[in-house]
Design a protein around this motif. Structure first.
Motif, short mmCIF file in Angstrom:
data_model
loop_
_atom_site.label_atom_id
_atom_site.label_comp_id
_atom_site.label_asym_id
_atom_site.label_seq_id
_atom_site.Cartn_x
_atom_site.Cartn_y
_atom_site.Cartn_z
N CYS A 11 -2.37 12.41 -4.09
CA CYS A 11 -3.47 12.23 -5.30
C CYS A 11 -3.55 12.85 -6.32
O CYS A 11 -3.34 11.81 -7.26
CB CYS A 11 -5.17 12.72 -4.56
SG CYS A 11 -6.05 12.04 -3.13
N TYR A 49 -2.89 10.34 -9.50
CA TYR A 49 -3.82 10.63 -11.04
C TYR A 49 -2.97 10.99 -12.48
O TYR A 49 -3.01 10.76 -13.45
CB TYR A 49 -4.69 12.03 -10.81
CG TYR A 49 -5.18 12.14 -12.05
CD1 TYR A 49 -6.16 12.08 -12.67
CD2 TYR A 49 -4.48 13.50 -12.58
CE1 TYR A 49 -6.78 12.53 -13.74
CE2 TYR A 49 -5.59 14.17 -13.85
CZ TYR A 49 -6.27 13.60 -13.89
OH TYR A 49 -7.19 14.05 -15.78
N SER A 53 -8.36 0.61 -11.66
CA SER A 53 -10.18 1.44 -12.60
C SER A 53 -9.09 1.45 -13.87
O SER A 53 -7.33 2.60 -13.11
CB SER A 53 -10.25 2.52 -11.88
OG SER A 53 -11.55 1.70 -10.34
N PHE A 55 -8.31 3.88 -17.01
CA PHE A 55 -9.56 5.01 -17.39
C PHE A 55 -9.37 6.01 -18.89
O PHE A 55 -8.70 7.23 -18.61
CB PHE A 55 -9.66 6.02 -16.42
CG PHE A 55 -10.78 6.31 -14.59
CD1 PHE A 55 -11.81 5.95 -15.57
CD2 PHE A 55 -10.23 6.01 -13.86
CE1 PHE A 55 -13.36 5.49 -13.98
CE2 PHE A 55 -11.23 5.71 -12.82
CZ PHE A 55 -12.67 5.49 -12.99
N TYR A 100 -12.97 15.15 -7.04
CA TYR A 100 -12.47 14.11 -7.90
C TYR A 100 -11.34 13.29 -7.36
O TYR A 100 -10.73 12.09 -7.99
CB TYR A 100 -12.43 14.68 -9.22
CG TYR A 100 -12.55 14.29 -10.31
CD1 TYR A 100 -13.51 12.86 -11.46
CD2 TYR A 100 -10.78 14.07 -11.51
CE1 TYR A 100 -13.42 12.27 -11.91
CE2 TYR A 100 -10.54 12.99 -12.31
CZ TYR A 100 -11.67 11.96 -13.11
OH TYR A 100 -11.48 11.46 -14.09
N LEU A 101 -10.08 14.30 -7.72
CA LEU A 101 -8.61 13.82 -6.98
C LEU A 101 -8.62 12.35 -6.06
O LEU A 101 -8.01 11.86 -6.21
CB LEU A 101 -7.96 14.69 -7.29
CG LEU A 101 -7.21 15.60 -8.43
CD1 LEU A 101 -6.44 17.21 -8.05
CD2 LEU A 101 -6.13 14.75 -9.60
N ARG A 136 -10.37 9.53 -6.92
CA ARG A 136 -10.13 8.92 -8.00
C ARG A 136 -8.62 8.32 -8.07
O ARG A 136 -8.21 6.96 -8.18
CB ARG A 136 -9.32 10.23 -9.22
CG ARG A 136 -7.83 9.17 -10.31
CD ARG A 136 -9.03 8.96 -11.62
NE ARG A 136 -8.42 8.47 -12.27
CZ ARG A 136 -8.31 9.19 -13.49
NH1 ARG A 136 -9.34 9.56 -14.10
NH2 ARG A 136 -7.55 8.83 -14.76
N SER A 149 -8.14 4.20 -7.93
CA SER A 149 -7.78 3.28 -8.70
C SER A 149 -7.28 2.77 -8.47
O SER A 149 -7.13 1.17 -8.91
CB SER A 149 -8.23 4.70 -9.85
OG SER A 149 -8.61 5.13 -10.13
N GLN A 188 -13.75 9.83 -18.82
CA GLN A 188 -13.47 10.74 -17.87
C GLN A 188 -12.79 12.22 -18.73
O GLN A 188 -12.36 12.57 -19.70
CB GLN A 188 -12.20 10.50 -17.52
CG GLN A 188 -13.19 9.24 -15.76
CD GLN A 188 -13.88 9.35 -15.04
OE1 GLN A 188 -14.22 10.58 -14.21
NE2 GLN A 188 -15.16 9.17 -15.31
N GLN A 210 -16.41 8.67 -12.14
CA GLN A 210 -15.92 7.75 -12.12
C GLN A 210 -17.25 6.67 -11.00
O GLN A 210 -16.77 6.35 -9.88
CB GLN A 210 -14.58 7.95 -11.05
CG GLN A 210 -13.78 8.67 -11.15
CD GLN A 210 -12.34 9.30 -10.26
OE1 GLN A 210 -11.64 8.59 -10.02
NE2 GLN A 210 -13.16 10.50 -9.80
#
Lengths: 285, 397
Positions: free
Chosen positions: B17, B21, B63, B65, B207-208, B211, B214, B254, B276
């Motif tokens: 992940c 990211y 996504s 960001f 979070y990761l 994410r 995305s 973010q 997110q």
């Protein structure tokens, strides 16, 4: 009420400090053991564990005996902690332990210095920290000592021998270090250079105290509380301000305690005990 | 197997992940396109776009960001004034640097003026690329907002078909909705775990994990999330006496990962957040029933079950009540408002939300960030003071 056995573990940028107390929710506290160990490029978590184990051996206890193990500073390297308190809060509580009547503290660590004002239970009422610049920190002083070939533990005593301190830049560590190199090549004596550095840092620290509205006794905490030259220089700057009758001078008396370096660890341990009691009361409804 | 994966069963999936990211070249999207000849990769700015519609058309929703904290913005700065948030600048920088060439189109949801203007600038800079403004309705009556919104969705779909996407059949759209629901249920499971045992899954790790979605299709993302869930069950974790907090205001630009970790290091367990937000914008499932037109199902979900956030023009009392409900549901002890600098929607709502919290005696503090913030000392100081004050004295510092 049963007496709480708690520990405070404070891994800083250059040293790990541990304090073990028995107390009643942080009151009537008895210091059972304390340890300070330099990190010296070793793995911080390992130094933390070793320092903690040494303190436990002195106090005659093991991990399982504790009601609360509180970290402060770099809490992530204290995997065995119960909880964490921020260093500002722990230094305030630690300062109060070192001097009950104190209502302010000056924490001078390796990377930052912080002035804070607290109430009679150690709750921080206002605080201010040095900016990103390193020229107000212990690390800076350590660098200078290295340039001068002076052991760190001799810095304070040497500084106090100064006759005519050399003024250095108080704005920027990089400029100050350049100043020092020039002084060395001009043949300025180490005590005069060190005193100049101390006075430069002291000027910034007194500004911190003034900005938080410190009054009365101020306990000096953190690694530099052991530097007698540093403390003398702060006293000197304070006296100078007072003599000049500066309108906003900090009307304070400095207290440098031998255990000042342990203040964070002590405060963490005592707040841990307070927290144990608080959680027990909450659970009891 | 590395040392960390040997000691932490979740390390490997979290490392994957993290790699996604950090990958500003979107290599995963490139690989998807190689594996799906003719498939379109469609970028979408925050907060919300109906991802199932894109998947039903054989597109990969991506996504966007902005550039995070890994990108120097030079050209992007020349398009926006200094008092505008950073996400539009870094998004343009990415595009002008070629990193977004992999995208076949871009969607700009109606979040705020800045994102709308970014859409306009995008159109002028890249006229050959598919660009659509997703005009999300602010009238939540099904007969008015609903009719408008389904029209919007069909307009966007027609545009994509014009670029080579396949027209979505009702069955394909329902299947995509089912996949999205299924993914979001696993995300909800992770959220529930974080509330129950925040020491087992830190907010920065959650979070990761989110994410990664995305750049992954819903089904693949769900598989990763399930893998993480299974690993977390085996994870040996120690509970810490931390303060439970809700974070609000970080729904569009973010915060850097370092900021989330800073809050954690300050003694905060983030048990609820709006990072997110697009991935959990709809509360509950989108209707999957074959008796319901799937376009209407997408619309109804947005109208009826969209979260109470700053981009929805609903009564301030509703938003305040929703925040208090989140605090209660997460058994949180305080709220940290973390908004991107110059984020109008977040910062305009904040005083009303603070007042709602004050009325309930819920402690709160606020801070601002930019996606490229690199120094967290001030935030550490503030969050540490807040966390201790709540923990020890039961009120904000």
């Amino acid at each position: 009420m049963s007496r709480h056995l708690t520990a405070g573990v404070d891994p800083g940028a250059s040293t790990v400090k541990v304090a073990i107390f028995r107390s009643n929710a942080g009151q009537d506290a008895e210091l059972l053991a304390s340890r300070v160990q330099r990190i010296r490029r070793r793995d911080v978590a390992q130094v933390v564990r070793a320092t903690f184990d040494e303190a436990c051996a002195e106090a005659g206890c093991t991990d399982r005996d504790f009601d609360y193990i509180a970290s402060t500073g770099d809490g992530d390297s204290v995997g065995f902690r119960t909880g964490h308190f921020y260093s500002m809060t722990t230094h305030a509580r630690g300062a109060l332990q070192l001097c009950k009547s104190a209502r302010a503290a000056l924490d001078i660590g390796a990377l930052h210095a912080r002035g804070l004002r607290m109430n009679d239970v150690g709750r921080v009422l206002s605080h201010r920290m040095t900016s990103q610049c390193a020229s107000g920190s212990g690390q800076f002083l350590e660098n200078i000592a290295r340039y001068l070939g002076v052991p760190l533990e001799d810095v304070g005593a040497l500084s106090r021998q100064a006759g005519t301190p050399e003024k250095v830049s108080s704005i920027c560590a990089v400029l100050a270090e350049t100043d020092v190199i020039n002084m060395v090549s001009r043949g300025i004596a180490a005590p005069d250079i060190l005193k100049g550095i101390h006075l430069s840092i002291a000027g910034r620290l007194v500004q911190l105290l003034r900005s938080v509205g410190a009054a009365g006794t101020v306990v000096v905490t953190g690694g530099l509380s052991r530097d007698e030259g540093m403390v003398a220089a702060i006293d000197e700057v304070l006296a100078e301000e007072k003599n000049k009758k500066k309108k906003q001078h900090a009307d304070v008396t400095l207290l440098a305690h031998a255990d000042g370096i342990l203040a964070g660890a002590m405060g963490a341990a005592l707040l841990g005990a307070y927290r144990v009691q608080q959680l027990a009361e909450r659970q009891a409804g | 197997m590395t040392d960390s994966t040997a000691s932490d069963p979740a390390a490997e999936v979290l490392a994957r992940c993290l790699a996604l990211y950090e990958d500003m070249s979107f290599s995963r999207v490139r690989r998807w396109k190689e594996a799906h000849p003719g498939g379109l990769a469609i970028g979408a700015l925050p907060i919300y776009v109906p991802r199932p519609l894109l998947e039903a058309m054989g597109c990969l929703p991506v996504s966007i960001f902005g550039g995070g904290d890994q990108l120097d913005v030079i050209r992007g700065d020349s398009y926006f004034q200094s008092y505008i948030c950073r996400i539009p600048r870094s998004t343009l920088e990415l595009a002008m640097g070629g990193q977004l060439d992999v995208l076949d189109g871009m969607l700009f949801p109606s979040i705020c003026d800045v994102i709308r203007n970014l859409g306009g600038i995008w159109n002028m800079l890249f006229p050959e690329r598919f660009t659509a403004y997703v005009d999300l309705p602010q009238n939540f009556d099904r007969d008015i907002g609903g009719r408008f919104y389904t029209g919007e969705l069909r307009r966007i779909a027609a545009g994509l078909v014009g670029r080579g996407a396949k027209p979505p059949s009702d069955e394909e759209l329902r299947a995509a909705i089912r996949r999205e629901n299924s993914r979001r249920r696993v995300l909800s499971e992770l959220s529930a775990l974080r509330r129950r045992e925040p020491w087992r899954l830190r907010a920065s790790e959650a979070y990761l994990a989110a994410r990664a979605g995305s750049v992954l299709e819903a089904q693949e993302h769900e598989a990763w999330l399930r893998e993480l869930l299974a690993a977390l069950e085996r994870r040996e974790a120690r509970a810490y006496d931390n303060v439970r907090v809700v974070v609000r205001g970080a729904f569009c630009e973010q915060p850097p990962l370092g900021l989330i970790r800073t809050l954690e290091a300050a003694g905060c367990d983030i048990v609820d957040d709006d990072f997110q937000l697009g991935l959990h914008f709809i509360e509950g499932d989108i209707e999957e029933d074959s008796s319901i037109d799937p376009w209407t199902a997408l619309s109804n979900a947005y109208l009826d079950r969209g979260v109470a956030t700053s981009s929805r023009y609903i009564g301030e009392a509703t938003k305040g009540d929703a925040l208090i409900e989140s605090v209660r549901a997460a058994a949180a002890e305080g709220v940290i408002f973390a908004a991107a600098s110059f984020c109008d929607p977040a910062l305009l709502d904040q005083p009303m939300l603070e007042a709602a919290l004050d009325r309930q005696g819920i402690p709160h503090t606020s801070l601002k960030y930019a996606e490229n913030s690199g120094q967290f000392q001030v935030i550490r100081e503030q969050a540490g003071a807040f966390s201790d004050a709540v923990k020890l004295w039961g009120s904000a510092a």
